[in-house]
Write a protein that holds these residues in place. Structure first.
Motif, PDB file in Angstrom:
ATOM      1  N   GLN A 136      57.760  59.677  78.947  1.00 38.31           N
ATOM      2  CA  GLN A 136      57.436  58.403  78.291  1.00 38.31           C
ATOM      3  C   GLN A 136      56.525  58.655  77.082  1.00 38.31           C
ATOM      4  O   GLN A 136      56.620  57.960  76.079  1.00 38.31           O
ATOM      5  CB  GLN A 136      56.750  57.510  79.315  1.00 38.31           C
ATOM      6  CG  GLN A 136      56.536  56.095  78.908  1.00 38.31           C
ATOM      7  CD  GLN A 136      55.918  55.281  80.051  1.00 38.31           C
ATOM      8  OE1 GLN A 136      55.891  55.693  81.203  1.00 38.31           O
ATOM      9  NE2 GLN A 136      55.426  54.124  79.709  1.00 38.31           N
ATOM     10  N   CYS A 137      55.647  59.645  77.183  1.00 38.37           N
ATOM     11  CA  CYS A 137      54.706  59.971  76.096  1.00 38.37           C
ATOM     12  C   CYS A 137      55.319  60.903  75.050  1.00 38.37           C
ATOM     13  O   CYS A 137      54.812  60.979  73.929  1.00 38.37           O
ATOM     14  CB  CYS A 137      53.456  60.635  76.667  1.00 38.37           C
ATOM     15  SG  CYS A 137      52.458  59.558  77.693  1.00 38.37           S
ATOM     16  N   ALA A 138      56.369  61.616  75.407  1.00 40.70           N
ATOM     17  CA  ALA A 138      56.949  62.630  74.527  1.00 40.70           C
ATOM     18  C   ALA A 138      57.327  62.110  73.138  1.00 40.70           C
ATOM     19  O   ALA A 138      57.059  62.794  72.143  1.00 40.70           O
ATOM     20  CB  ALA A 138      58.151  63.291  75.201  1.00 40.70           C
ATOM     21  N   PRO A 139      57.917  60.915  73.010  1.00 47.00           N
ATOM     22  CA  PRO A 139      58.251  60.445  71.658  1.00 47.00           C
ATOM     23  C   PRO A 139      57.027  60.304  70.758  1.00 47.00           C
ATOM     24  O   PRO A 139      57.103  60.558  69.561  1.00 47.00           O
ATOM     25  CB  PRO A 139      58.912  59.084  71.901  1.00 47.00           C
ATOM     26  CG  PRO A 139      59.437  59.150  73.287  1.00 47.00           C
ATOM     27  CD  PRO A 139      58.460  60.017  74.035  1.00 47.00           C
ATOM     28  N   VAL A 140      55.900  59.931  71.335  1.00 46.58           N
ATOM     29  CA  VAL A 140      54.663  59.818  70.549  1.00 46.58           C
ATOM     30  C   VAL A 140      54.262  61.201  70.043  1.00 46.58           C
ATOM     31  O   VAL A 140      53.956  61.379  68.857  1.00 46.58           O
ATOM     32  CB  VAL A 140      53.529  59.192  71.386  1.00 46.58           C
ATOM     33  CG1 VAL A 140      52.203  59.249  70.638  1.00 46.58           C
ATOM     34  CG2 VAL A 140      53.879  57.755  71.749  1.00 46.58           C
TER      35      VAL A 140
END
Length: 114
Positions: free
Chosen positions: A11-15
């Motif tokens: 979930q955090c990877a795109p950021v």
């Protein structure tokens, strides 16, 4: 627990992916410092062309780093700090718990081998 940890990390990877680009970092920094800005205001504060800025804004918005509101023909962008901080806090909490669990297992193994 590991599946949930990976889910939150994903979930955090795109950021993380969006912020590895120095131009996108500059845009996010500009918006963080100055608050909500129109596309033309962002372009004025950058050495990049308007189409390039628009491309980066689109990617940052799709990743959830930025959001915008429309007013007439203008879009006003802002950083989604609450969402990013919330996701990163959740990831940190999960990683801390996972680390503590692994540390406990290591200690138990060492104690059982004595």
């Amino acid at each position: 627990m590991q599946e949930y940890c990976l889910s939150v990390f994903n979930q955090c990877a795109p950021v993380f992916d969006m912020l590895r680009d120095c131009h996108r970092q500059e845009i996010v920094t500009q918006l963080t410092k100055q608050g909500e800005l129109s596309v033309s205001e962002i372009v004025e504060g950058s050495s990049l062309s308007a189409p390039t800025i628009s491309h980066h804004l689109k990617l940052l918005t799709q990743a959830g780093v930025l959001s915008y509101r429309k007013e007439g023909r203008n879009r006003y962008y802002r950083v989604n700090l609450e969402r990013m901080i919330g996701d990163l806090k959740k990831l940190t909490e999960i990683l801390e718990k996972e680390f503590a669990t692994q540390e406990k297992r290591t200690d138990e193994k060492e104690n059982s081998n004595r």
